[in-house]
Scaffold this motif. Structure first.
Motif, PDB file in Angstrom:
ATOM      1  N   GLY A 200      38.284 -31.870  54.759  1.00  0.00           N
ATOM      2  CA  GLY A 200      37.036 -31.890  55.509  1.00  0.00           C
ATOM      3  C   GLY A 200      37.060 -32.720  56.770  1.00  0.00           C
ATOM      4  O   GLY A 200      36.025 -32.919  57.410  1.00  0.00           O
ATOM      5  N   THR A 201      38.230 -33.195  57.178  1.00  0.00           N
ATOM      6  CA  THR A 201      38.311 -34.041  58.372  1.00  0.00           C
ATOM      7  C   THR A 201      39.046 -33.340  59.510  1.00  0.00           C
ATOM      8  O   THR A 201      39.874 -32.450  59.294  1.00  0.00           O
ATOM      9  CB  THR A 201      39.045 -35.370  58.083  1.00  0.00           C
ATOM     10  N   VAL A 202      38.717 -33.779  60.714  1.00  0.00           N
ATOM     11  CA  VAL A 202      39.488 -33.464  61.922  1.00  0.00           C
ATOM     12  C   VAL A 202      40.052 -34.782  62.416  1.00  0.00           C
ATOM     13  O   VAL A 202      39.308 -35.767  62.565  1.00  0.00           O
ATOM     14  CB  VAL A 202      38.606 -32.812  63.001  1.00  0.00           C
ATOM     15  N   ARG A 203      41.347 -34.827  62.639  1.00  0.00           N
ATOM     16  CA  ARG A 203      41.992 -36.089  63.026  1.00  0.00           C
ATOM     17  C   ARG A 203      42.720 -35.936  64.360  1.00  0.00           C
ATOM     18  O   ARG A 203      43.217 -34.854  64.695  1.00  0.00           O
ATOM     19  CB  ARG A 203      42.968 -36.557  61.936  1.00  0.00           C
ATOM     20  N   PHE A 204      42.783 -37.049  65.088  1.00  0.00           N
ATOM     21  CA  PHE A 204      43.480 -37.121  66.368  1.00  0.00           C
ATOM     22  C   PHE A 204      44.722 -37.977  66.197  1.00  0.00           C
ATOM     23  O   PHE A 204      44.682 -39.011  65.521  1.00  0.00           O
ATOM     24  CB  PHE A 204      42.574 -37.715  67.443  1.00  0.00           C
ATOM     25  N   TRP A 205      45.822 -37.549  66.854  1.00  0.00           N
ATOM     26  CA  TRP A 205      47.095 -38.236  66.665  1.00  0.00           C
ATOM     27  C   TRP A 205      47.808 -38.475  67.999  1.00  0.00           C
ATOM     28  O   TRP A 205      47.771 -37.615  68.884  1.00  0.00           O
ATOM     29  CB  TRP A 205      48.039 -37.396  65.792  1.00  0.00           C
ATOM     30  N   GLY A 214      42.086 -41.198  65.829  1.00  0.00           N
ATOM     31  CA  GLY A 214      40.678 -40.812  65.764  1.00  0.00           C
ATOM     32  C   GLY A 214      40.406 -39.965  64.541  1.00  0.00           C
ATOM     33  O   GLY A 214      41.324 -39.390  63.941  1.00  0.00           O
ATOM     34  N   LEU A 215      39.120 -39.882  64.153  1.00  0.00           N
ATOM     35  CA  LEU A 215      38.760 -39.175  62.922  1.00  0.00           C
ATOM     36  C   LEU A 215      37.331 -38.643  63.017  1.00  0.00           C
ATOM     37  O   LEU A 215      36.437 -39.335  63.506  1.00  0.00           O
ATOM     38  CB  LEU A 215      38.870 -40.135  61.727  1.00  0.00           C
ATOM     39  N   ILE A 216      37.123 -37.399  62.541  1.00  0.00           N
ATOM     40  CA  ILE A 216      35.791 -36.810  62.390  1.00  0.00           C
ATOM     41  C   ILE A 216      35.634 -36.387  60.938  1.00  0.00           C
ATOM     42  O   ILE A 216      36.468 -35.641  60.408  1.00  0.00           O
ATOM     43  CB  ILE A 216      35.603 -35.568  63.290  1.00  0.00           C
ATOM     44  N   ASN A 217      34.575 -36.847  60.292  1.00  0.00           N
ATOM     45  CA  ASN A 217      34.216 -36.359  58.957  1.00  0.00           C
ATOM     46  C   ASN A 217      33.204 -35.233  59.126  1.00  0.00           C
ATOM     47  O   ASN A 217      32.009 -35.486  59.337  1.00  0.00           O
ATOM     48  CB  ASN A 217      33.626 -37.494  58.106  1.00  0.00           C
ATOM     49  N   THR A 218      33.665 -34.011  59.060  1.00  0.00           N
ATOM     50  CA  THR A 218      32.789 -32.872  59.360  1.00  0.00           C
ATOM     51  C   THR A 218      31.667 -32.722  58.345  1.00  0.00           C
ATOM     52  O   THR A 218      30.581 -32.251  58.693  1.00  0.00           O
ATOM     53  CB  THR A 218      33.594 -31.566  59.399  1.00  0.00           C
ATOM     54  N   ASN A 219      31.887 -33.119  57.105  1.00  0.00           N
ATOM     55  CA  ASN A 219      30.859 -32.955  56.085  1.00  0.00           C
ATOM     56  C   ASN A 219      29.655 -33.871  56.302  1.00  0.00           C
ATOM     57  O   ASN A 219      28.599 -33.669  55.688  1.00  0.00           O
ATOM     58  CB  ASN A 219      31.440 -33.168  54.689  1.00  0.00           C
TER      59      ASN A 219
END
Length: 376
Positions: A200-205, A214-219
């Motif tokens: 459920g996450t989108v992460r930046f690397w 970076g991190l997005i918790n889409t839920n």
């Protein structure tokens, strides 16, 4: 599975073993069916039966902007390369069914198969034998290359993202580790890798260093909490413990200093849009776009194209995406809507790892053996 991508003024849609090419400039469309494969010699009857299946569903396709080529892979181990007029350039068989195909900067073809291997096929070479570049221990779910062309990046069912030198992919630059479930999508924007996952996450690397930045918790932005409850109950029957809706697809669009990210989640009727400032990777939630009950596919470029119960286009205006009327797309959907219909895509559910209690099974077998001995 329905796939949608845009190249220049062309939109391409795949559904089953069919391709629909939409010319947005001339407002015309073209319909193609995947041709029969050209079979190599000395095949068994079983191999011929698999390769010559009437239904040759498309699993992946990609474009090469320099000469307008298109490459398509199918479920029956077939890869077809078309020129800019969609005449067939190559039609060949690979060893195993492909999960992804991509062009390299030099117009060669990368094929990732469902056993975790990536092969390089040189289109301009007389030697048709492919070169094995790298291998994962599980199915590769996505594959891309860095904008500089120096790295090939692959992700798999086992939560791993591998960054390898290209073409000497045995030389691994880094691993980007942090996702807790299978990695469904990876995209490169400048020197940043964006990934999406079943967790459920989108992460930046920083993919060269293998560091998460970076991190997005889409839920956090799902408005219907009952969806997660229903999904958890269903997965409990599958002996899988889940706490979030998985990311089905992720598309990105760079607009100068900003990066817009569109995310679709399993069973969620809204498409989420985020805005990230590339210099700081500060991310904010932009909006939910309701797409109805059936989101087939979408493509994010200067326009966000969404194919669901209708074909719609959204354009950026004052930091929001506003639906724009495109009669050509509406007519196109009416023309091909029977072809585009599909059942709910449950393929992502198969990617979760099941947990089995082998101890209880062992103890039961032991009890049965003891009882059999006593009877003797």
């Amino acid at each position: 599975m329905v796939l949608l991508k845009k190249k220049n003024d062309n939109l391409m849609i795949s559904s089953g073993d069919c391709l629909i090419i939409c010319d947005l400039e001339n407002l015309s469309d073209k319909f193609l069916k995947i041709p029969e494969p050209v079979l190599p010699q000395n095949l068994t009857k079983g191999q011929v039966a698999v390769l010559k299946k009437e239904i040759r569903n498309v699993t992946s396709f990609d474009f090469y902007n320099e000469n307008g080529y298109t490459v398509v892979s199918t479920e029956n181990k077939q890869v077809v390369v078309y020129d800019k007029h969609f005449n067939i350039v190559k039609n060949f068989i690979v060893n195993r069914a492909a999960s992804k195909v991509r062009f390299t900067p030099s117009n060669d073809v990368l094929v990732a198969d469902k056993t975790g291997d990536v092969y390089l096929y040189k289109l301009n070479s007389d030697n048709e034998k492919p070169q094995l570049l790298l291998g994962h221990l599980s199915v590769i779910l996505d594959m891309t290359m860095s904008e500089c062309g120096k790295y090939i990046i692959t992700c798999d069912r086992d939560e791993k993202i591998r960054v390898s030198h290209f073409p000497n992919a045995y030389n691994i630059m880094s691993f980007c580790l942090g996702h807790r479930e299978f990695v469904t999508r990876i995209k490169v924007v400048k020197n940043i890798l964006v990934s999406a996952s079943g967790d459920g996450t989108v992460r930046f690397w920083d993919f060269v260093k293998g560091e998460q930045v970076g991190l997005i918790n889409t839920n956090d932005h799902v408005t219907d909490s009952n969806l997660m409850t229903a999904f958890a109950k269903r997965m409990d029957e599958e002996k899988v413990d889940v706490e979030v809706l998985p990311v089905m697809d992720m598309q990105v669009y760079g607009d100068g200093s900003k990066l817009y990210i569109a995310v679709s989640l399993y069973s969620y009727s809204d498409l989420q849009v985020y805005n990230t400032i590339l210099s700081t990777l500060e991310t904010s939630f932009v909006m939910n776009i309701n797409v109805g009950s059936n989101l087939f596919s979408y493509h994010f470029s200067d326009v966000l194209y969404i194919l669901s119960d209708k074909f719609s286009a959204f354009k950026l205006s004052d930091e929001k995406f506003v639906e724009s009327s495109v009669p050509f797309l509406e007519n196109l959907y009416d023309k091909f809507k029977e072809l585009l219909k599909q059942n709910e895509d449950d393929s992502i559910i198969k990617l979760y790892k099941r947990k089995f209690d082998n101890v209880q099974e062992y103890l039961e077998r032991k009890r049965q053996r003891l009882e059999a001995k006593i009877k003797l």
